[in-house]
Design an enzyme around this catalytic site. Structure first.
Site, PDB file in Angstrom:
ATOM      1  N   ASN A 285      74.655  90.787  63.622  1.00  0.00           N
ATOM      2  CA  ASN A 285      75.574  91.609  64.416  1.00  0.00           C
ATOM      3  C   ASN A 285      74.822  92.912  64.662  1.00  0.00           C
ATOM      4  OD1 ASN A 285      77.688  89.735  64.366  1.00  0.00           O
ATOM      5  ND2 ASN A 285      78.344  90.446  62.349  1.00  0.00           N
ATOM      6  N   LYS A 362      72.045  86.553  67.767  1.00  0.00           N
ATOM      7  CA  LYS A 362      73.397  85.985  67.714  1.00  0.00           C
ATOM      8  C   LYS A 362      74.037  86.356  69.045  1.00  0.00           C
ATOM      9  CE  LYS A 362      77.761  86.620  65.131  1.00  0.00           C
ATOM     10  NZ  LYS A 362      78.341  87.127  63.866  1.00  0.00           N
ATOM     11  N   GLU A 366      81.383  85.603  67.957  1.00  0.00           N
ATOM     12  CA  GLU A 366      82.123  86.638  67.236  1.00  0.00           C
ATOM     13  C   GLU A 366      81.944  88.010  67.877  1.00  0.00           C
ATOM     14  OE1 GLU A 366      80.853  86.143  63.123  1.00  0.00           O
ATOM     15  OE2 GLU A 366      82.390  84.608  62.821  1.00  0.00           O
ATOM     16  N   ARG A 399      70.449  81.686  67.492  1.00  0.00           N
ATOM     17  CA  ARG A 399      71.419  81.043  66.605  1.00  0.00           C
ATOM     18  C   ARG A 399      72.386  80.128  67.366  1.00  0.00           C
ATOM     19  NH1 ARG A 399      74.845  84.408  63.415  1.00  0.00           N
ATOM     20  NH2 ARG A 399      74.411  83.583  61.357  1.00  0.00           N
ATOM     21  N   ARG A 412      86.907  73.315  66.090  1.00  0.00           N
ATOM     22  CA  ARG A 412      85.807  74.295  65.970  1.00  0.00           C
ATOM     23  C   ARG A 412      84.501  73.633  65.525  1.00  0.00           C
ATOM     24  NH1 ARG A 412      85.607  79.397  61.701  1.00  0.00           N
ATOM     25  NH2 ARG A 412      83.359  79.568  61.703  1.00  0.00           N
ATOM     26  N   LYS A 436      73.166  76.734  61.217  1.00  0.00           N
ATOM     27  CA  LYS A 436      73.670  76.795  59.834  1.00  0.00           C
ATOM     28  C   LYS A 436      73.716  75.386  59.250  1.00  0.00           C
ATOM     29  CE  LYS A 436      76.346  81.059  60.191  1.00  0.00           C
ATOM     30  NZ  LYS A 436      77.589  81.799  59.894  1.00  0.00           N
ATOM     31  N   ASP A 441      81.018  76.969  58.723  1.00  0.00           N
ATOM     32  CA  ASP A 441      80.479  78.296  58.442  1.00  0.00           C
ATOM     33  C   ASP A 441      80.311  78.526  56.948  1.00  0.00           C
ATOM     34  OD1 ASP A 441      79.729  80.891  58.518  1.00  0.00           O
ATOM     35  OD2 ASP A 441      81.591  81.692  59.333  1.00  0.00           O
ATOM     36  N   GLU A 463      69.588  77.509  58.697  1.00  0.00           N
ATOM     37  CA  GLU A 463      70.024  78.786  58.117  1.00  0.00           C
ATOM     38  C   GLU A 463      70.912  78.477  56.920  1.00  0.00           C
ATOM     39  OE1 GLU A 463      71.647  81.664  60.921  1.00  0.00           O
ATOM     40  OE2 GLU A 463      72.940  82.511  59.385  1.00  0.00           O
ATOM     41  N   GLU A 469      78.949  84.418  50.027  1.00  0.00           N
ATOM     42  CA  GLU A 469      80.099  84.888  50.808  1.00  0.00           C
ATOM     43  C   GLU A 469      81.386  84.146  50.453  1.00  0.00           C
ATOM     44  OE1 GLU A 469      79.519  84.621  55.052  1.00  0.00           O
ATOM     45  OE2 GLU A 469      81.639  84.929  55.470  1.00  0.00           O
ATOM     46  N   HIS A 593      87.675  76.340  54.407  1.00  0.00           N
ATOM     47  CA  HIS A 593      88.286  77.511  55.040  1.00  0.00           C
ATOM     48  C   HIS A 593      89.671  77.851  54.490  1.00  0.00           C
ATOM     49  CE1 HIS A 593      88.060  80.603  58.074  1.00  0.00           C
ATOM     50  NE2 HIS A 593      86.918  80.109  58.479  1.00  0.00           N
TER      51      HIS A 593
HETATM   52  O1  GCW Z   1      81.073  83.601  58.771  1.00  0.00           O
HETATM   53  C1  GCW Z   1      80.622  84.622  59.406  1.00  0.00           C
HETATM   54  C2  GCW Z   1      80.532  85.748  58.441  1.00  0.00           C
HETATM   55  C3  GCW Z   1      80.098  86.971  59.198  1.00  0.00           C
HETATM   56  C4  GCW Z   1      78.730  86.659  59.809  1.00  0.00           C
HETATM   57  C5  GCW Z   1      78.856  85.418  60.682  1.00  0.00           C
HETATM   58  C6  GCW Z   1      77.528  84.996  61.247  1.00  0.00           C
HETATM   59  C7  GCW Z   1      76.999  88.212  60.280  1.00  0.00           C
HETATM   60  O2  GCW Z   1      81.767  85.960  57.830  1.00  0.00           O
HETATM   61  O3  GCW Z   1      80.048  88.048  58.332  1.00  0.00           O
HETATM   62  O4  GCW Z   1      78.274  87.736  60.553  1.00  0.00           O
HETATM   63  O5  GCW Z   1      79.354  84.370  59.931  1.00  0.00           O
HETATM   64  O6  GCW Z   1      76.876  84.189  60.609  1.00  0.00           O
HETATM   65  O7  GCW Z   1      77.157  85.455  62.307  1.00  0.00           O
END
Ligand code: GCW
Length: 758
Positions: A285, A362, A366, A399, A412, A436, A441, A463, A469, A593
């Site tokens: 971000n 990215k 988001e 990404r 999703r 990922k 996620d 990734e 987290e 989740h």
């Molecule tokens: O799941 C989310 C995380 C965010 C993260 C995002 C991502 C950096 O909660 O904090 O942002 O994934 O991987 O871009």
């Protein structure tokens, strides 16, 4: 057990502290822009770093005697604060000492580059600690028992051994460690094509001793599976770390480039010891300012510190930077001014950081800007940046983490595949799509992402999330190597059986893997004294995905906690099942989740978010009076069809779907009976409880090592295990109570106390 804490070991610790003190605490001056080889002092007072300068023996002896007397009289225990990670280099046991010392009696590292200096310093530091004696640096003709490190081009000794052809096969980062006897003299040779490869070999050689393996008759050849082995730091310019649980960012942006924190070098050392060779410094971000000249100079100063250790700097780029930073009206890839802006920016970056690795992006995820803002594709966006970096040899890591548009699909889990699969083959050669491990996620357990094997004409990298987290932050002891092994070994069946994720990664034109770092300014780097195990495991797997989780745990535990058999067995036992336990007390059987929306620490299975259903827990578990789980088969979202037919059929069929992923792929009745004879409801209760019981067992096991490890780390871990018990219990009780409100099933006897709570 108390013997493990003899005064002799205290004296040794003090001796090493004396050596450090005597060598001085000269803080590094900025190295930025300096190109000449140098011998550097570094902040020895703050950590491990040392110089190679000669010193006064008289002064040292006086200090040692005084210190030893003080220690013996006071009976002090030297504190261990975890700072040295797995590079503690404590003295080996008496029975091995002489054998090791005879084969590491002198060091010969020809060459005057900063990397050669780093090799020398590491060997001196490591051997002084392991062998409890000063090891001489020699220049040319080594004595028997010497360790000779280098490359054929920097070392005439290595060149004379005729290893070139073999070294070539190992690539630039690979190395040989070999026991040889040229001219009748016993030597250990650590050789590589590159100096950084020789540094990796040096760390490997030290690791042999740290893990108490023989160092005679060696014939080791290592070559990393992947070219780029990166940490991704989600560090912000204001010093905070997104999903960071170990203090603030390691990068002190306000001090850079003027002051170089000695810790930067220790960070580079730790990474190099694992073979990691890249760091994306900032959060995906990304702030546009990161690419401004001011911050580029700061990044360049870090790159200068990292360079001798083979770590290249990368940056996360904000796609809208030409607009937000460059003042252009838009950031549209079709705007020639935008292209020029990126080209100029690349030129500027490479002038400051000649070995800059590239960008991580990215985009359209988001809330981040991206090419879709201009009705263009991810490939258009990635190629724009790739063209700017290509003349300099840089890459773009683009990404695939995007899920914001329900228009793509209601599920999703399907969205990233649906967005990226049609673009396969449209990316430039220097683009690699960063995916990922799973399709949602970083959940405690996910099936592998269908883009692995799904993208056939595009480089793909994985990734992983080292920072916990969704698995108890830095409170819970969760060893993640078993999860990463499960992922890397998953067979995608892309083009037939045996196409594991690990092999898919290795066969891309550009090969890479990234781990979201768990480092911070906490003295022990990662918050929990067991959390560095995950940093360590990620690095070791990035180098060699075939290492088993057990091997890596053993290696880390020996280097971090010592080689006492009982301590070792206890620690590795605790680690072994800790991931599975966390899956069980948080989200067993493929649930996902269920965490609360902001912190991702506590459970909140009742979350409903009308505006964004994918932030609702119910969207994922769909529990009602009849049953539970997300139907991703043909009768549901049909996400299974994104996998190769063999995998699709396996996941889609209730009989063959791995039980661990049952509720990821299927919606089943509460009474659905599993192969073990329990109903889903019973199994859910069993697993939630079993996860908590595992934590309690870890607590009991940890008590047994009291006195076997230093008191400071013992207490710290003990305290966190108790917090983990509370955390795990909260997950179990909250989820069981919630699901029972849906299922209306009776609780098994062992869980009745759950119902009694409010
Ligand atoms: O799941 C989310 C995380 C965010 C993260 C995002 C991502 C950096 O909660 O904090 O942002 O994934 O991987 O871009």
């Amino acid at each position: 057990m108390s013997q493990r804490f003899t005064n002799a070991s205290l004296m040794r610790g003090f001796l090493s502290a004396c050596l450090k003190m005597e060598r001085g605490c000269v803080e590094d001056q900025p190295q930025h822009g300096e190109n000449t080889p140098r011998q550097r002092n570094s902040g020895a007072c703050c950590g491990w770093s040392r110089t190679t300068h000669p010193r006064s023996g008289v002064f040292r002896q006086a200090l040692i005697v005084a210190g030893a007397a003080w220690l013996l009289s006071a009976g002090h225990l030297l504190a261990e604060d975890g700072y040295r990670l797995w590079l503690r280099y404590e003295k080996v046991e008496h029975r091995l000492l002489e054998a090791y010392a005879a084969n590491a009696s002198a060091i010969v590292v020809q060459g005057n580059t900063p990397t050669c200096a780093a090799i020398r310093e590491e060997l001196q530091l490591g051997l002084a600690g392991l062998l409890s004696r000063e090891i001489l640096l020699e220049t040319n003709v080594p004595a028997a028992g010497a360790v000779v490190v280098g490359t054929p081009s920097s070392s005439s000794l290595i060149a004379s051994l005729g290893l070139d052809a073999e070294l070539k096969l190992l690539g630039p980062d690979g190395f040989l460690i070999r026991s040889v006897t040229p001219n009748g003299r016993r030597l250990t040779v650590v050789a590589s094509q590159s100096e950084v490869g020789a540094l990796y070999g040096t760390f490997h050689f030290l690791r042999l001793m740290q893990t108490r393996q023989p160092i005679t008759g060696l014939n080791i050849a290592e070559r990393p599976a992947l070219e780029r082995r990166l940490l991704n730091h989600w560090d912000n310019l204001n010093g905070s770390v997104e999903r960071g649980y170990a203090g603030k960012s390691l990068w002190k942006w306000d001090e850079l480039p003027g002051r170089i924190d000695p810790r930067y070098r220790d960070y580079a050392r730790a990474n190099a010891s694992l073979g990691l060779n890249g760091a994306v410094l900032n959060n995906v971000n990304a702030k546009p300012e990161q690419l401004g000249t001011e911050y580029l100079k700061k990044a360049a100063a870090l790159a200068d510190v990292f360079r001798p250790y083979g770590i290249r700097v990368y940056l996360a780029a904000n796609f809208a930077a030409p607009k937000k930073l460059g003042g252009l009206p838009d950031a549209n890839p079709n705007n020639p001014k935008v292209r020029k802006w990126w080209n100029d920016k690349a030129d500027e970056i490479y002038a400051l950081i000649p070995d800059f690795g590239g960008f991580l992006v990215k985009a359209n995820s988001e809330g981040q800007p991206g090419p879709q803002d201009y009705k263009l594709t991810h490939a258009d966006g990635a190629n724009l940046l790739a063209d700017a970096l290509a003349p300099h040899g840089g890459i773009v890591m683009w990404r695939a983490f995007g899920y914001n548009s329900p228009k793509v699909d209601k599920d999703r889990a399907k969205r990233a595949y649906l967005e990226f699969k049609p673009l396969d083959g449209q990316f430039r050669d220097n683009v690699i799509v960063q995916v990922k491990n799973g399709p949602i996620d970083f959940q405690p357990r996910e099936p592998f992402h269908p883009l692995f094997g799904g993208l056939k004409q595009t480089s793909v990298m994985a990734e992983l999330e080292i920072t916990q987290e969704n698995m108890g932050h830095s409170t819970d002891l969760v060893y993640l190597a078993p999860m990463w092994r499960e992922f890397l070994e998953s067979d995608t069946y892309a083009g037939g059986q045996g196409a594991t994720v690990a092999s898919i990664l290795a066969r891309s034109p550009v090969t890479a893997i990234a781990g979201v770092a768990n480092t911070g300014t906490d003295r022990n780097w990662c918050g929990h004294d067991f959390a560095p195990a995950n940093w360590h495991a990620f690095g070791r797997l990035a180098w060699n995905p075939r290492l088993t989780a057990e091997q890596i745990a053993d290696e880390w535990a020996r280097a971090t906690w010592g080689n006492d058999a009982m301590v070792l067995a206890t620690i590795t036992n605790m680690m072994r099942g800790s991931w599975e336990a966390c899956v069980n007390y948080e989200m067993p059987l493929g649930l996902h989740h269920l965490m609360e929306a902001g912190g991702h620490y506590d459970p909140k299975p009742e979350t409903v978010n009308q505006g964004a259903p994918e932030y609702s827990a119910w969207y994922y578990h769909k529990a009602d009076a009849k049953g539970i789980g997300f139907d991703r088969t043909k009768t549901g979202s049909d996400a299974v069809s994104q996998y190769a037919p063999e995998i699709r059929d396996r996941f889609a069929n209730l009989d063959t779907c791995p039980q661990e992923l049952l509720l990821w792929f299927h919606h089943v009745d509460w009474d659905y009976r599993l192969k073990n004879g329990r109903t889903v409801w019973e199994e859910l209760c069993f697993r939630y409880n079993d996860g908590v019981e595992y934590v309690k067992r870890m607590q009991a096991q940890w008590e047994a090592v009291r006195g076997g490890v230093d008191a400071e780390r013992f207490e710290a871990v003990r305290n966190r295990l108790e917090l983990q018990r509370v955390h795990a219990t909260k997950w179990r009780d909250t989820c069981i109570r919630y699901f029972q409100s849906k299922s209306q099933k009776p609780l098994p006897a062992y869980l009745t106390q759950v119902a009694e709570k409010p």
